[in-house]
Design an enzyme around this catalytic site. Structure first.
Site, PDB file in Angstrom:
ATOM      1  CE  LYS A  32      25.943   4.368  25.013  1.00 43.12           C
ATOM      2  NZ  LYS A  32      25.090   4.831  23.900  1.00 43.12           N
ATOM      3  CE  LYS A  61      26.767   8.529  19.530  1.00 44.48           C
ATOM      4  NZ  LYS A  61      26.047   7.589  20.384  1.00 44.48           N
ATOM      5  CG  ASP A  64      18.674  20.796  15.132  1.00 39.26           C
ATOM      6  OD1 ASP A  64      18.627  21.753  14.344  1.00 39.26           O
ATOM      7  OD2 ASP A  64      17.745  19.987  15.280  1.00 39.26           O
ATOM      8  CG  ASN A  67      17.620  28.965  19.752  1.00 40.05           C
ATOM      9  OD1 ASN A  67      18.009  29.584  20.739  1.00 40.05           O
ATOM     10  ND2 ASN A  67      16.344  28.762  19.470  1.00 40.05           N
TER      11      ASN A  67
HETATM   12  O1  C5P Z   1      27.353  -2.762  22.027  1.00 40.33           O
HETATM   13  P1  C5P Z   1      28.522  -1.842  22.040  1.00 40.33           P
HETATM   14  O2  C5P Z   1      29.500  -2.113  23.169  1.00 40.33           O
HETATM   15  O3  C5P Z   1      29.199  -1.730  20.692  1.00 40.33           O
HETATM   16  O4  C5P Z   1      27.876  -0.404  22.374  1.00 40.33           O
HETATM   17  C1  C5P Z   1      28.584   0.793  22.307  1.00 40.33           C
HETATM   18  C2  C5P Z   1      27.674   1.913  22.668  1.00 40.33           C
HETATM   19  O5  C5P Z   1      28.392   3.135  22.574  1.00 40.33           O
HETATM   20  C3  C5P Z   1      26.457   2.074  21.760  1.00 40.33           C
HETATM   21  O6  C5P Z   1      25.371   2.461  22.575  1.00 40.33           O
HETATM   22  C4  C5P Z   1      26.802   3.191  20.813  1.00 40.33           C
HETATM   23  O7  C5P Z   1      25.684   3.953  20.460  1.00 40.33           O
HETATM   24  C5  C5P Z   1      27.756   4.024  21.663  1.00 40.33           C
HETATM   25  N1  C5P Z   1      28.750   4.824  20.937  1.00 40.33           N
HETATM   26  C6  C5P Z   1      29.629   4.284  20.017  1.00 40.33           C
HETATM   27  N2  C5P Z   1      30.507   5.095  19.344  1.00 40.33           N
HETATM   28  C7  C5P Z   1      30.542   6.412  19.602  1.00 40.33           C
HETATM   29  C8  C5P Z   1      29.658   6.955  20.547  1.00 40.33           C
HETATM   30  C9  C5P Z   1      28.765   6.118  21.209  1.00 40.33           C
HETATM   31  O8  C5P Z   1      29.646   3.075  19.805  1.00 40.33           O
HETATM   32  N3  C5P Z   1      31.455   7.188  19.015  1.00 40.33           N
END
Ligand code: C5P
Length: 220
Positions: A32, A61, A64, A67
């Protein structure tokens, strides 16, 4: 399980991300790339992941006007990413336009909507998550990001084929950090998650590849 574990490359340089990809590639198939890393090094990291024949989850994420998000999603698709995100709270029109941008494309990323961030806790969160998931489904997104605590309810409301991605994963041996609605890898899979996202428990571990292997074992 290797195709269901996503490792979050939440680091601040291309070199650190590259080192993690190199170390973890024997065990992990999906990486990711979030707003922090992408802001630092742009598509260079996606190209590197592609070169290693691995998949990228581009987690920017988007939120906005319709468009702008449509254009952003189209640009993400051009990088050949496997999955990308936008905030469901951006509204139905934004979601529909984004999903429409990918219609008919041969190599299109899975488009998943962020419901409520897993760093948030509260009483009525599950209700809010389901409401947002239903909007995402209606707009023809492929699935949602939610906490493992809500997976079963999302699948019940939106159907089993609707993809559920769970961050907020903490093995019993890892620190919780700022995450609030957390569950173990085993429980997340048992609840029906299609993918789990793990960041710090792996990337901050002394031996990231050992941590990844341990988590893969726990997912079964
Ligand atoms: O370090 P950790 O396991 O907490 O990382 C979780 C990852 O998932 C981070 O990159 C965070 O931005 C992402 N994330 C989240 N919650 C969400 C969507 C994405 O923690 N709802």
């Amino acid at each position: 399980m290797r195709n269901r574990l996503i490792v979050a490359l939440d680091v601040n340089s291309f070199d650190k991300a590259k080192k993690l990809v190199d170390k973890l590639s024997p065990y992990v198939n999906i990486f990711k790339v979030g707003s922090r890393l992408f802001t630092v090094c742009g598509p260079k990291i996606i190209n590197y992941i592609n070169k290693k024949r691995k998949k990228t989850f581009l987690d920017l994420k988007f939120f906005d006007i319709p468009n702008t998000v449509e254009g952003a999603v189209r640009a993400a698709a051009k990088y050949g990413v496997f999955m990308t995100t936008l905030h469901i709270s951006g509204g139905f029109d934004m979601l529909k336009k984004a999903a429409g941008a990918l219609k008919g494309k041969k190599k299109k990323p899975l488009l998943v909507g962020v419901t409520v961030l897993t760093s948030k806790a509260g009483k009525d969160i599950a209700k809010e998550v389901i409401k947002l998931a239903l909007i995402a489904k209606k707009a023809k997104l492929d699935g949602v990001v939610c906490s493992p605590k809500e997976t079963r309810q999302v699948k019940r409301a939106c159907g089993n084929k609707f993809i559920v991605v769970n961050p907020g994963i903490r093995p019993l041996w890892a620190m919780r950090g700022d995450q609030r609605r957390v569950t173990t890898p085993e429980k997340a899979i048992e609840n029906g998650a299609d993918f789990i996202v793990v960041g710090r428990p792996i990337i901050k571990a002394k031996y990231p590849s050992l941590a990844a292997q341990k988590i893969l074992e726990e997912m079964v």
